[in-house]
Design an enzyme around this catalytic site. Structure first.
Site, PDB file in Angstrom:
ATOM      1  N   ARG A  30       0.835  -1.206   0.000  1.00 38.30           N
ATOM      2  CA  ARG A  30       0.000   0.000   0.000  1.00 38.30           C
ATOM      3  C   ARG A  30       0.870   1.256   0.000  1.00 38.30           C
ATOM      4  O   ARG A  30       0.612   2.205  -0.751  1.00 38.30           O
ATOM      5  CB  ARG A  30      -0.926   0.005   1.221  1.00 38.30           C
ATOM      6  N   ARG A 168       4.486   1.272 -11.931  1.00 37.26           N
ATOM      7  CA  ARG A 168       3.231   0.990 -11.213  1.00 37.26           C
ATOM      8  C   ARG A 168       2.579  -0.279 -11.749  1.00 37.26           C
ATOM      9  O   ARG A 168       2.148  -1.151 -10.995  1.00 37.26           O
ATOM     10  CB  ARG A 168       2.290   2.174 -11.360  1.00 37.26           C
ATOM     11  N   LYS A 179      -0.625 -12.026  -3.017  1.00 29.28           N
ATOM     12  CA  LYS A 179      -1.932 -12.698  -3.031  1.00 29.28           C
ATOM     13  C   LYS A 179      -1.766 -14.207  -3.161  1.00 29.28           C
ATOM     14  O   LYS A 179      -2.517 -14.973  -2.539  1.00 29.28           O
ATOM     15  CB  LYS A 179      -2.778 -12.142  -4.182  1.00 29.28           C
ATOM     16  N   ASN A 205     -10.323  -7.045  -6.330  1.00 34.60           N
ATOM     17  CA  ASN A 205     -10.969  -6.532  -5.121  1.00 34.60           C
ATOM     18  C   ASN A 205     -11.567  -5.179  -5.478  1.00 34.60           C
ATOM     19  O   ASN A 205     -10.897  -4.152  -5.473  1.00 34.60           O
ATOM     20  CB  ASN A 205      -9.953  -6.406  -3.984  1.00 34.60           C
ATOM     21  N   GLU A 209     -10.146  -1.157  -5.402  1.00 36.16           N
ATOM     22  CA  GLU A 209     -10.011  -0.357  -6.610  1.00 36.16           C
ATOM     23  C   GLU A 209     -10.780   0.949  -6.494  1.00 36.16           C
ATOM     24  O   GLU A 209     -10.293   2.003  -6.929  1.00 36.16           O
ATOM     25  CB  GLU A 209     -10.499  -1.163  -7.811  1.00 36.16           C
ATOM     26  N   THR A 273      -2.366  -3.379 -14.724  1.00 33.96           N
ATOM     27  CA  THR A 273      -1.759  -3.978 -13.539  1.00 33.96           C
ATOM     28  C   THR A 273      -2.315  -5.369 -13.295  1.00 33.96           C
ATOM     29  O   THR A 273      -1.573  -6.319 -12.999  1.00 33.96           O
ATOM     30  CB  THR A 273      -1.991  -3.087 -12.308  1.00 33.96           C
ATOM     31  N   GLU A 277      -0.564  -9.065 -13.267  1.00 36.71           N
ATOM     32  CA  GLU A 277      -0.731 -10.024 -12.175  1.00 36.71           C
ATOM     33  C   GLU A 277      -1.116 -11.401 -12.716  1.00 36.71           C
ATOM     34  O   GLU A 277      -0.560 -12.428 -12.289  1.00 36.71           O
ATOM     35  CB  GLU A 277      -1.797  -9.523 -11.194  1.00 36.71           C
TER      36      GLU A 277
END
Length: 505
Positions: A30, A168, A179, A205, A209, A273, A277
């Protein structure tokens, strides 16, 4: 070239989380994402002060013929030259940095860093998509049409935006690993089933978002204000100054529409992003990746990599992936930055003895030699050819009774020093099968160094006693590795390389 990926010298270092938490913890992730938001928003605001300046993005534009190649745009040329400079200070050895032109970069000029093994090696790089999105979606949204002749300033700002967005998006690899570790059974089942939609559903999630979008909106509004203006000009109350763009008065003089940045995050940054993932997780269960010193065709390292580490066709989807590197330094870079589990470097060729580049790497970096490979085909054509396999290991493997040890020995250049050192081996009945001298590494305290191969394992009683007696006589003794002689056990090497207990960092 089946199964071979080109790996050139794909960031200075990963900044530690401000909270001191583990890099894969939710708190650390975060913190990092919040800092990246700041960077992206400020970079976009900087770019928005200039016009679109379309000529900067046209390949072969005559205005930039002295700078860019005939098929390059001004932006591409500036981005490439920037990456070349950053590569020299090892920017793209960091696991959180990905180059737009990884095949065109020089090797680092600074010593390589040994990064913690946080990520599973993978080949994810979404920069081609990021560049397309930036040119065709982002620029039209954040700039006014026209040409203000500020071409140099525009592309400098472009590079900053592209690098910030790339970092990013690819930080999604760390998010995905976090995760995966939180729900390994669920992700493993989806990965083995190649269920991309299921993986996407599991990692999504929506509430998080939405919080990101609200935070980006508030930041874009705050950062885009003229901070020197008084509140009466902005028409803001104290409460309004803490609100998002929905409460911004129409007359507020903002440098960039906050909603344009929110749409950028909603439509592109967050989806890209998540694409990163998913791509990472689909490679997460792959057995390993092996870097080798090219060239790919008919080179001894390539032949040995294919012979010993290319998986059978039936298991290719989960087996090793071969990564071609332009130099032995590139191999070490791939392993130290965790882009590969194992590396294969050329040790000896023809009558030249152990190659100086190999000895320099052995002295400078902490990778361990875990196997020796010989190339009979190259031996017939050009004399003796040997390669070694290197990886990150916490400790030497156990003795097998048929082992070889390689080491570096540093001595002062004085009469009798080498003879005294070798007597340590003779006294304990240790056979020295190979020795070659070279210049000592700078700062080692030695004047001459010797690469030595001997029969036995460093944990064998005789070898251990010989090495103990050697210590007082030497400026340094570095055991490079002890390993079983003969053809390496592929599964054992890959298992040792991928075992968390064996990995440093």
């Amino acid at each position: 070239r089946v199964g071979v990926e080109l790996c050139r010298h794909p960031a200075l270092f990963m900044p530690p989380p401000t909270s001191g938490s583990h890099p894969l913890s939710l708190q650390s992730i975060r913190e990092t994402l919040i800092r990246q938001e700041d960077t992206i928003i400020f970079a976009l605001i900087e770019r928005a002060q200039y016009r679109a300046n379309d000529v900067c993005y046209q390949p072969g534009a005559r205005a930039f013929a002295a700078i860019a190649g005939p098929s390059e745009s001004f932006l591409e040329s500036m981005l490439l030259e920037t990456e070349r400079m950053h590569a020299r200070v090892r920017r793209y050895t960091s696991p959180d940095e990905h180059a737009f032109f990884p095949r065109a970069l020089p090797p680092p000029s600074l010593p390589l860093l040994d990064f913690p093994a946080l990520l599973h090696p993978c080949s994810v790089n979404l920069n081609p998509q990021i560049l397309e999105v930036y040119l065709h979606k982002v620029l039209p949204a954040v700039t006014q049409p026209g040409d203000d002749t500020q071409h140099g300033s525009s592309v400098v700002a472009d590079v900053a935006v592209l690098q910030a967005i790339s970092k990013r998006v690819h930080y999604g690899l760390f998010v995905a690993e976090s995760k995966f570790r939180a729900k390994p059974e669920e992700y493993t089942a989806l990965i083995r089933g190649n269920d991309e939609e299921g993986i996407m559903r599991l990692l999504t999630n929506t509430a998080v978002e939405e919080r990101v979008l609200r935070r980006v909106r508030r930041k874009a509004f705050t950062f885009g204000q003229d901070i020197e203006a008084d509140e009466s000009v902005l028409g803001l109350s104290e409460a309004e100054s803490r609100c998002g763009a929905a409460e911004v008065p129409a007359a507020a003089p903002l440098k960039l529409d906050p909603e344009a940045i929110v749409r950028l995050y909603h439509d592109f940054i967050i989806p890209l992003t998540k694409e990163a993932e998913v791509a990472y997780l689909l490679q997460r269960l792959g057995n390993t990746r092996v870097a080798f010193h090219g060239p790919v065709e008919n080179g001894p390292c390539h032949r040995l990599a294919v012979r010993h580490f290319e998986p059978p066709p039936a298991t290719a989807s989960s087996g090793s992936k071969l990564i071609e590197c332009e130099s032995a330094l590139g191999v070490y870079e791939a392993v130290l930055s965790n882009r590969a589990f194992l590396g294969i470097v050329l040790l000896e060729q023809a009558d030249l003895g152990v190659l100086p580049a190999a000895k320099q790497l052995f002295a400078q970096y902490p990778l361990q030699i875990v196997a020796e490979l010989s190339d009979a085909a190259a031996d017939r054509a050009a004399g003796r050819t040997r390669c070694v396999v290197v990886c990150k290991r916490n400790a030497l493997p156990p003795p097998t009774g048929r082992d070889k040890t390689m080491l570096l020995l540093g001595l002062l250049d004085a009469p009798g020093n080498l003879a005294a050192a070798l007597t340590s081996f003779t006294t304990h009945g240790v056979n020295v099968s190979y020795i070659q001298s070279s210049a000592a590494p700078p700062g080692s305290g030695a004047q001459v160094a010797f690469f030595i191969e001997l029969a036995g394992h460093a944990r064998d009683t005789a070898v251990a006693h010989a090495l103990a007696e050697l210590q007082p006589l030497a400026a340094f003794v570095k055991v490079l590795g002890s390993f079983a002689c003969g053809a390496p056990d592929r599964d054992a090497l890959l298992g040792a390389a991928t075992s968390p207990s064996s990995m440093r960092g």
